[in-house]
Design an enzyme around this catalytic site. Structure first.
Site, PDB file in Angstrom:
ATOM      1  N   TYR A 125      11.509   2.912  -4.382  1.00 54.93           N
ATOM      2  CA  TYR A 125      10.995   3.744  -4.708  1.00 54.93           C
ATOM      3  C   TYR A 125      12.084   4.557  -6.322  1.00 54.93           C
ATOM      4  CZ  TYR A 125       8.882   8.146  -6.765  1.00 54.93           C
ATOM      5  OH  TYR A 125       8.468   9.392  -7.550  1.00 54.93           O
ATOM      6  N   LYS A 174       6.127  -1.119   8.122  1.00 54.63           N
ATOM      7  CA  LYS A 174       5.408  -1.905   7.712  1.00 54.63           C
ATOM      8  C   LYS A 174       6.701  -3.396   7.906  1.00 54.63           C
ATOM      9  CE  LYS A 174       2.194  -4.781   6.175  1.00 54.63           C
ATOM     10  NZ  LYS A 174       1.277  -4.999   6.143  1.00 54.63           N
ATOM     11  N   ASP A 207       0.276   0.093   6.780  1.00 56.69           N
ATOM     12  CA  ASP A 207      -2.110  -0.301   6.208  1.00 56.69           C
ATOM     13  C   ASP A 207      -3.355   0.832   7.125  1.00 56.69           C
ATOM     14  OD1 ASP A 207      -0.752  -2.354   7.947  1.00 56.69           O
ATOM     15  OD2 ASP A 207      -1.795  -3.493   6.780  1.00 56.69           O
ATOM     16  N   ASP A 231       5.667   8.127  -0.754  1.00 59.07           N
ATOM     17  CA  ASP A 231       5.043   8.589  -2.124  1.00 59.07           C
ATOM     18  C   ASP A 231       3.437   8.325  -2.073  1.00 59.07           C
ATOM     19  OD1 ASP A 231       5.188   9.275  -5.092  1.00 59.07           O
ATOM     20  OD2 ASP A 231       4.940   7.327  -5.393  1.00 59.07           O
ATOM     21  N   ASP A 235       0.204  11.816  -1.854  1.00 65.46           N
ATOM     22  CA  ASP A 235      -1.133  11.626  -2.450  1.00 65.46           C
ATOM     23  C   ASP A 235      -2.487  11.998  -2.011  1.00 65.46           C
ATOM     24  OD1 ASP A 235       0.488  12.420  -4.132  1.00 65.46           O
ATOM     25  OD2 ASP A 235       0.239  11.497  -5.707  1.00 65.46           O
TER      26      ASP A 235
END
Ligand code: NAI
Length: 335
Positions: A125, A174, A207, A231, A235
């Site tokens: 990010y 991940k 995921d 992030d 949301d």
């Protein structure tokens, strides 16, 4: 005892929701004093820069800021004023609660009460080492994850769990594919978790975590993860429980902390009195927790919930016919 906080009224709907929020805080007699500071477009017009030194000095001195959303004009130096603030004050923990609220037309009007703890200073990010080849065919980006950065964010999540009586921390990663970066984060998290035998710790690949959040969000308590995953996940979590108008966030470092609404400046409704002040009010409640005023924080949250339950003067985004000011008045009546 009085506590001075830096207040940034911001751009777009920022001043409207900040004024409503300060009126509610004032009605609680908390002993807060405000030092107003500029950032964003207002600062650019007044001081010729988006993030003036006087604002940075104010945050450095007071160590606590309540901030409305800011506009970062394209091509004005920073990629984002918010990212710049996180960097300047090493605000390494981004803490976003997502809780079901009544009467919000959300997917989960009850049962969700989780907190995303996102590492705020490292990873993809940050956009470190971004480049594009001369022919424009290949783009590169570096991802830096450190043991120190991973350790302090995971420790923050476990300490938060202990402080607010949460039972479980889910480490989201991940590491099966991103073996170096996510791998280091996961290994570090496992080590830190051993110091907190009283808190359950589980691991989930990002995921699968997205799917689980959409299908069965009530299984989560605290999620801790790296910057980019955090992030996106936070949301997603805001979307589960009623959207941006109800999503607060805190950026916490060792020397300073900034509390805010997750949403932006909403230029489409700015100046119309339609903005929902709840996200910033809930950010203010997080600030009160941080200032060791948990009862007052709970009082504020309870008044917001009672107002939503009564559907009293809700703003149009919540299907009501109230406005920013009348919504704040309705919350104040229930304090
Ligand atoms: P946005 O969050 O401002 O607006 C998205 C939609 O949600 C709009 O339809 C808006 O009217 C609505 N909305 C947002 N907050 C609301 C509230 N409190 N009450 C009722 N409706 C609300 O996102 P957008 O349009 O992508 O960004 C607008 C500007 O905000 C951009 O300049 C962006 O850079 C900035 N921004 C600033 C942030 C910050 O300072 N923390 C965060 C996100 C965006």
């Amino acid at each position: 005892m009085t506590q001075t906080i830096t207040v940034i009224r911001g751009d777009g709907i920022g001043p409207e929701i900040m004024d409503a929020t300060l009126r509610v805080l004032d009605s609680m007699s908390l002993g807060l004093q405000y030092e107003f500071a500029d950032a964003g477009l207002v600062a650019l017009e007044k001081h010729g820069e988006l993030l003036p030194q006087s604002t940075l000095d104010s945050i450095r001195t007071n160590r606590i800021a309540l901030k409305s959303p800011l506009t970062t004009p394209v091509g004005e130096g920073f990629s984002s004023i918010n990212v710049e603030l996180r960097k300047r004050f090493d605000l390494y923990a981004n803490v976003r609660p997502a809780k079901s609220f009544p009467n919000t037309k959300s997917r989960f009007p009850m049962g969700v009460d989780l907190i995303t703890v996102r590492e705020n200073t490292e990873g993809a990010y940050i956009g470190e080492g971004q480049s594009l080849s001369e022919d424009g065919e290949t783009a590169l980006l570096q991802q830096r994850v450190t043991r120190r950065g991973s350790e302090r964010i995971v420790r923050y999540a476990f300490e938060l769990a202990r402080r607010v009586g949460r039972k479980k921390v889910t480490v989201v990663h991940k590491a099966n594919i991103l073996k170096s970066t996510s791998g280091l984060f996961l290994r570090t998290a496992r080590t830190v978790a051993q110091e907190y035998p009283d808190i359950e710790c589980n691991e989930m690949i990002v995921d699968n975590c997205c799917m689980q959040l959409v299908m069965k969000p009530e299984q989560f308590d605290i999620l801790v993860t790296t910057n980019l995953f955090g992030d996106i996940l936070s949301d997603l979590c805001a979307g589960l429980v009623g959207g941006l108008g109800l999503a607060p966030g805190a950026n916490i470092g060792t020397d300073a902390a900034i509390f805010e609404a997750v949403h932006g400046t909403a230029p489409d409704i700015a100046g119309q009195g339609k903005a929902n002040p709840c996200a910033l009010l809930l950010g203010a409640a997080q600030m009160l927790d941080h200032l060791a005023m948990p009862e007052q924080a709970e009082r504020l949250r309870a008044a917001i919930i009672a107002t939503l339950e009564a559907r009293d003067s809700l703003t149009p985004d919540l299907g009501g016919d109230g406005n920013t000011s009348s919504f704040a008045d309705a919350i104040m009546r229930r304090l």
